[in-house]
Write an enzyme that holds these catalytic residues in place. Sequence first.
Site, PDB file in Angstrom:
ATOM      1  N   ASP A   7       8.917 -20.714 -10.475  1.00 59.85           N
ATOM      2  CA  ASP A   7       8.887 -19.115 -10.146  1.00 59.85           C
ATOM      3  C   ASP A   7       9.853 -18.401 -11.588  1.00 59.85           C
ATOM      4  OD1 ASP A   7      11.760 -20.273 -10.135  1.00 59.85           O
ATOM      5  OD2 ASP A   7      11.999 -19.361  -8.084  1.00 59.85           O
ATOM      6  N   GLY A  48      14.382 -21.023 -18.837  1.00 60.79           N
ATOM      7  CA  GLY A  48      15.550 -20.178 -18.961  1.00 60.79           C
ATOM      8  C   GLY A  48      15.783 -20.108 -20.381  1.00 60.79           C
ATOM      9  N   HIS A  61      -1.226 -30.374  25.571  1.00 59.93           N
ATOM     10  CA  HIS A  61      -1.655 -31.843  25.286  1.00 59.93           C
ATOM     11  C   HIS A  61      -2.704 -31.675  24.381  1.00 59.93           C
ATOM     12  CE1 HIS A  61      -0.084 -31.552  29.629  1.00 59.93           C
ATOM     13  NE2 HIS A  61       0.841 -32.320  29.051  1.00 59.93           N
ATOM     14  N   GLY A 117      28.154 -20.520 -14.192  1.00 63.94           N
ATOM     15  CA  GLY A 117      27.069 -21.471 -13.690  1.00 63.94           C
ATOM     16  C   GLY A 117      27.698 -23.089 -14.153  1.00 63.94           C
TER      17      GLY A 117
HETATM   18  P1  ADP Z   1      15.519 -21.635  -9.870  1.00 68.19           P
HETATM   19  O1  ADP Z   1      15.759 -22.725 -10.470  1.00 68.19           O
HETATM   20  O2  ADP Z   1      16.395 -21.131  -8.678  1.00 68.19           O
HETATM   21  O3  ADP Z   1      14.028 -21.400  -9.516  1.00 68.19           O
HETATM   22  P2  ADP Z   1      14.785 -19.831 -12.103  1.00 68.19           P
HETATM   23  O4  ADP Z   1      13.266 -20.714 -12.184  1.00 68.19           O
HETATM   24  O5  ADP Z   1      14.701 -18.354 -11.936  1.00 68.19           O
HETATM   25  O6  ADP Z   1      15.857 -20.522 -11.085  1.00 68.19           O
HETATM   26  O7  ADP Z   1      15.510 -20.193 -13.452  1.00 68.19           O
HETATM   27  C1  ADP Z   1      15.489 -21.436 -14.100  1.00 68.19           C
HETATM   28  C2  ADP Z   1      16.646 -21.297 -15.021  1.00 68.19           C
HETATM   29  O8  ADP Z   1      17.931 -21.199 -14.852  1.00 68.19           O
HETATM   30  C3  ADP Z   1      16.600 -22.759 -16.033  1.00 68.19           C
HETATM   31  O9  ADP Z   1      15.568 -22.874 -16.817  1.00 68.19           O
HETATM   32  C4  ADP Z   1      18.053 -22.785 -16.813  1.00 68.19           C
HETATM   33  O10 ADP Z   1      17.779 -22.110 -18.033  1.00 68.19           O
HETATM   34  C5  ADP Z   1      18.623 -21.545 -15.823  1.00 68.19           C
HETATM   35  N1  ADP Z   1      19.735 -22.125 -15.019  1.00 68.19           N
HETATM   36  C6  ADP Z   1      19.805 -22.850 -13.979  1.00 68.19           C
HETATM   37  N2  ADP Z   1      21.010 -23.338 -13.725  1.00 68.19           N
HETATM   38  C7  ADP Z   1      21.762 -22.800 -14.779  1.00 68.19           C
HETATM   39  C8  ADP Z   1      23.226 -23.074 -14.846  1.00 68.19           C
HETATM   40  N3  ADP Z   1      23.971 -23.597 -13.784  1.00 68.19           N
HETATM   41  N4  ADP Z   1      23.817 -22.129 -15.975  1.00 68.19           N
HETATM   42  C9  ADP Z   1      22.969 -21.793 -16.841  1.00 68.19           C
HETATM   43  N5  ADP Z   1      21.524 -21.523 -16.560  1.00 68.19           N
HETATM   44  C10 ADP Z   1      21.100 -22.386 -15.652  1.00 68.19           C
HETATM   45 MG    MG Z   2      12.551 -21.778 -10.793  1.00 73.65          MG
END
Ligand code: ADP
Ligand code: MG
Length: 555
Positions: free
Chosen positions: A385, A526, A222, A465
Amino acid sequence: MSTRPDQFSTGDDPIASALAGFARAHGATVRVSLDPAYVVAADPAPTRRVALVSGGGSGHEPLHTGFVGRGGLDAAIPGQVFASPHNQQIFAGARAAALPGGVLLVVKNYTGDVINFRIAAERLRAEGIDVETVLVDDDLATESESTETGRRGTGATVLVEKVLAAAADSGASLADLADLGRRVVAASRSLAVASRAHTAPGGTGPAFDLPAGQLEYGVGIHGERAVSTIDRPGSEEVVDRMLQELLAAVPATPTGYAVLVNGLGAATGLEVYSVLDRVAQGLDARGLTLAAALAGTYVAALDMRGFSITLTALEPGWVEHLAAPTATPALPSTEPVGTVVPAAAQADAGGREVRDDPFLTALGRLVSAAKPELTRLDQVTGDGDFGDNLDGGTRTALASRVAEDEPQPGLRAVEQAFLDHVGGSSGPLYGLLFQNLRTALTDGSGVDAVRAGLRSALEAVQRVGGARPGDRTMADTLHAAANSSGDAADLLRAAVDGAAATADLLPRRGRASYLGERALGTPDPGAVGVAIVLAALVEVIDPTVDAAGLVNPWT
Ligand code: ADP
Ligand code: MG
């Protein structure tokens, strides 16, 4: 009317509305009476001769209402938050559930509960119903108090009720059940710790202040303050200490122990299972047998951030009772204790080191330099990340080995590292990029081979993707570079422009797509990462190009 700014109960009476919701969710299992408030089993086992009845304050859900049903309680009586139910409720609920062999009341040791259940027992007996009571008083933290009140009743209630329910289903008599219940109680002790108090009913903040780095050791369910507040040791140390004290307090047994790791409301599933593993290791190290194990939130203290450990020294037959099937909203039945297969030892990889590979060293340097910016970009448009993912994969590659005769050792190493070890959306997609570049550069050389590799990488990334050029992902850089013409410097310039241009694109894939227009103005991490990768590659295939200079907006 919501009663507090930080909670979501509905209606004027949060307990009544929760009971009503409970009735709606569990129509086959329970019948709910709102006034007086009690819950009875809809379909108790026909073999049962004695009704099991428990109850206590609300705020401990799923205890006790969630334990009503086949293989569990016949009735549960909820009081107000952290307050005993009224004797009239208990009387009415127990009478509704009573069976020819009588009623066994399972009561946690708190003054209010004890008094109200005793009055209800008097009233039931006056109606000609046989009644016995099992008092649960397992909380080791209240052991040494020099008062008459004795130890509090906490987590052991779950195990006591489970064992009793299975025995009741086998047709045990009232006297036998009362004796069994008292033996389980005597064999059980619990200890609880908390790093944050619950939010007091009617209040807006934690019921008591606990400075960061402090732990309430021996806290009650509690939110009663513990006898001691300690500087917080590591979790392993806390668990080890709790286990040590519990083992010293329960009888020795050749039959083994049951362990319940119980979340107090705001402990996560990850945490309670991890605590259970530590307890199991502690028993193992002492040569003691873990015979039944549970982890979950069974006796909450509203939203307290903490957990309790209950240890029961088992007698023969109790494991079978704990494992007997149930059909209640939340009373668990235990499974045979599982073994853990240790992680496979890393096979000695053989092969040759790649840490001096020119492409990999260039990649390592450029990625390190770009990491803060890549992290920032992913913080703006994703979860932050990406920099860690690209850097982590590159480091893994630098520390790895590849086959002696591998023609593209650096690319092979990053391909393996990203495909096998890097998470996020980007990790495996980058793995495909490296794989396609490696294949192309094994078959050919120079900037044309790189373009061929980028074309097949783009196709692979699209297959997996689903992103099309223009969707604001790494695919945009791949597309720009694959379709460039000219020398290595031209290819890299096209990649850099393609990456930068993603700042003007609406995100349609990946996490950034949740942001919509808010992502505009920031390039896709990315996509920028691919330009960094190509800069490292161009440095190797044409050392006269100032590749690092071309990607310097990000490094
Ligand atoms: P999360 O989004 O899982 O945290 P990361 O941060 O490691 O992954 O990577 C993000 C990058 O992944 C994005 O900036 C993009 O360029 C790439 N990305 C995400 N989804 C796709 C997809 N469906 N096809 C191509 N690239 C993708
Ligand atoms: Mg990310």
